[in-house]
Design an enzyme around this catalytic site. Structure first.
Site, PDB file in Angstrom:
ATOM      1  N   ARG A   1      39.757  67.709  76.073  1.00  0.00           N
ATOM      2  CA  ARG A   1      40.268  68.948  75.455  1.00  0.00           C
ATOM      3  C   ARG A   1      41.744  69.154  75.784  1.00  0.00           C
ATOM      4  O   ARG A   1      42.500  69.735  75.009  1.00  0.00           O
ATOM      5  CB  ARG A   1      39.424  70.160  75.897  1.00  0.00           C
ATOM      6  CG  ARG A   1      39.950  71.486  75.343  1.00  0.00           C
ATOM      7  CD  ARG A   1      38.925  72.617  75.396  1.00  0.00           C
ATOM      8  NE  ARG A   1      38.250  72.736  76.668  1.00  0.00           N
ATOM      9  CZ  ARG A   1      38.789  73.229  77.797  1.00  0.00           C
ATOM     10  NH1 ARG A   1      40.033  73.663  77.785  1.00  0.00           N
ATOM     11  NH2 ARG A   1      38.081  73.299  78.894  1.00  0.00           N
TER      12      ARG A   1
ATOM     13  N   TYR B   1      47.536  79.644  51.597  1.00  0.00           N
ATOM     14  CA  TYR B   1      46.171  79.130  51.622  1.00  0.00           C
ATOM     15  C   TYR B   1      45.245  80.341  51.841  1.00  0.00           C
ATOM     16  O   TYR B   1      45.517  81.168  52.720  1.00  0.00           O
ATOM     17  CB  TYR B   1      46.052  78.130  52.766  1.00  0.00           C
ATOM     18  CG  TYR B   1      44.697  77.500  52.863  1.00  0.00           C
ATOM     19  CD1 TYR B   1      44.263  76.608  51.896  1.00  0.00           C
ATOM     20  CD2 TYR B   1      43.849  77.803  53.917  1.00  0.00           C
ATOM     21  CE1 TYR B   1      43.004  76.035  51.980  1.00  0.00           C
ATOM     22  CE2 TYR B   1      42.588  77.221  54.004  1.00  0.00           C
ATOM     23  CZ  TYR B   1      42.177  76.347  53.031  1.00  0.00           C
ATOM     24  OH  TYR B   1      40.941  75.782  53.108  1.00  0.00           O
TER      25      TYR B   1
ATOM     26  N   ASP C   1      53.916  76.048  56.862  1.00  0.00           N
ATOM     27  CA  ASP C   1      52.733  75.230  56.557  1.00  0.00           C
ATOM     28  C   ASP C   1      53.203  74.153  55.574  1.00  0.00           C
ATOM     29  O   ASP C   1      53.517  74.450  54.420  1.00  0.00           O
ATOM     30  CB  ASP C   1      51.643  76.123  55.944  1.00  0.00           C
ATOM     31  CG  ASP C   1      50.348  75.357  55.666  1.00  0.00           C
ATOM     32  OD1 ASP C   1      50.411  74.118  55.502  1.00  0.00           O
ATOM     33  OD2 ASP C   1      49.286  76.004  55.572  1.00  0.00           O
TER      34      ASP C   1
ATOM     35  N   LYS D   1      44.290  67.005  54.255  1.00  0.00           N
ATOM     36  CA  LYS D   1      44.869  66.772  52.943  1.00  0.00           C
ATOM     37  C   LYS D   1      45.682  65.467  52.962  1.00  0.00           C
ATOM     38  O   LYS D   1      45.128  64.416  53.211  1.00  0.00           O
ATOM     39  CB  LYS D   1      45.697  67.997  52.529  1.00  0.00           C
ATOM     40  CG  LYS D   1      45.012  69.340  52.857  1.00  0.00           C
ATOM     41  CD  LYS D   1      43.745  69.596  52.081  1.00  0.00           C
ATOM     42  CE  LYS D   1      42.913  70.755  52.614  1.00  0.00           C
ATOM     43  NZ  LYS D   1      43.584  72.025  52.789  1.00  0.00           N
TER      44      LYS D   1
END
Ligand code: PLP
Length: 394
Positions: free
Chosen positions: A59, A112, A184, A209
């Site tokens: 992590r 988005y 973004d 994407k």
């Protein structure tokens, strides 16, 4: 992490971030492990103090994930990357790092869907306020800034209206007010646009994407322009626990290798598809940065190295006609997401942006007739034939 080298984009996409592997494998191995063994107790203590760079726990950090983080950070020209489990995890760590009770966000009104919806549904519970403006006019951003504004957030070209915002102009406004700017960059990838070079402090991606590009992974990335932003963002990611998995990182690193050639091909296709649609008698309008009819055509040419692969268009008549078109596509998949090797078609008002209020959709230009096309790398004649036969049914 800071690299100054003069390799070209595609060379970096193939090689950047690769670490030394004792077996000499051409492709880095997957460190599919949750934890790492310390050499001795002192070594363990030093890893925790940060005086030794050894890995501790996945992590917090992992070599396979680190390779991808370094590669994307170098392609974006940033200080360091922070990989996340999804693009929405990336959005949330940016929000959590810079917003707090009493603080305020200014963002573009056509984002988005969930990036905006959570700001209006979830974050107000923690006392965070937000204002959404049409950032394609940067003066709207300036006018919305308040003393408590602590983050500016842009998406350009924006989803799904393909509106283009002048990153440099908004970065100048942000820095006049000492507010960090996050962009973004999902719709472009670093192949077409480098927001950090234009003044952004943070860049984020849904790597689901373009960067992965094969519709088989959900993944996100945040790239910080400076060490200070990097540390702040990494602290949130590690403690929220929205880390990437090593196998997910390995697959995404593989997808990244062909980013440049995939975009070149899909973009060439998109230009031909946009021209075809614009001339079609049943099409009312087309928005594509490569068409001179795009309202920010000149700005797009200036800040992007190519028009990309995303097209929005409306049919004469409207939604009913758009639905007939979508239902008759054979090669293109009727599916959300974008930036993959396959052509996808979807209807934002009833799908990706259905959580927004009618007013919010209207103000953001997300009309009922808007159909969004993500053009893939298939043979362009086949994509056009597919659109043609579906348009005949309308
Ligand atoms: C898909 C997308 C996101 C969210 O990413 P996920 O990987 O689906 O969580 C954020 N921003 C943009 C522009 C996107 O297209």
């Amino acid at each position: 992490m800071q690299h100054n080298d003069d390799l070209g984009f595609d060379s970096l996409a193939v090689h950047a971030g690769k670490f030394h592997d004792e077996m000499g494998s051409a492709v880095s191995p997957i460190y599919q492990t949750s934890t790492f063994q310390f050499e001795n107790a002192d070594h363990g203590a030093k890893c925790f103090q940060g005086t030794d760079k050894g890995y501790i726990y996945t992590r917090i950090g992992n070599p396979t994930i680190g390779e991808l983080e370094d590669a994307v950070a170098r392609l974006e020209g940033g200080y360091g990357g922070i990989a996340t489990s999804s693009g929405m995890a990336a959005v949330n760590i940016v929000y959590l790092a810079y917003l707090a009770a009493g603080k305020h966000l200014v963002a573009h009104n056509s984002l988005y869907g969930p990036s905006r919806a959570i700001m209006e549904s979830l974050y107000p519970r923690f006392g965070v306020q937000s204002t959404f403006v049409d950032a394609t006019d940067p003066e709207n951003v300036r006018a919305a800034i308040r003393p408590e504004t602590s983050l500016l957030f842009l998406e350009t070209p924006a989803n799904p209206t393909i509106g283009i915002t002048d990153i440099r102009a908004v970065a100048d406004i942000a820095h006049e007010h000492n507010i960090p700017l996050c962009v973004d960059n999902t719709f472009c990838s670093p192949y077409l646009q480098k927001p950090i070079q234009l003044g952004a402090d943070i860049v984020m991606h849904s790597m689901t994407k373009f960067i992965n590009g094969h519709a088989d992974i959900v993944a996100g990335m945040v790239v910080a322009a400076s060490q200070e932003h990097y540390q702040k963002l990494r602290h949130v990611m590690v403690n929220i626990g929205c880390n990437m998995d090593p196998h997910q990182a390995w697959l995404t690193r593989r997808g990244l290798k062909t980013l440049g050639i995939r975009i070149e091909r899909a973009q060439e296709n998109a230009m031909k598809v946009a021209v075809y649609l614009e001339k079609h008698p049943k099409v009312e309008w087309v928005l594509y940065p490569g068409l001179a009819s795009h309202p920010q055509y000149d700005l797009g040419k200036k800040q992007m190295s190519g028009p990309g692969t995303m097209i929005s268009f409306g049919l004469k008549g409207g939604l009913k006609e758009g639905k007939v078109l979508m239902d008759h596509m054979k090669l293109a998949l009727l599916a959300v997401s974008l930036g993959g090797i396959e052509t996808l078609i979807q209807h934002p008002a009833s799908m990706t942006h259905s959580k927004l209020s009618k007013e919010a959709k209207q103000a953001a230009g997300i009309s009922d007739e808007l159909v969004r096309l993500s053009v893939g790398i298939e043979n362009v004649e086949d994509i056009i034939t597919d659109l043609g036969q579906a348009l005949e049914k309308v």
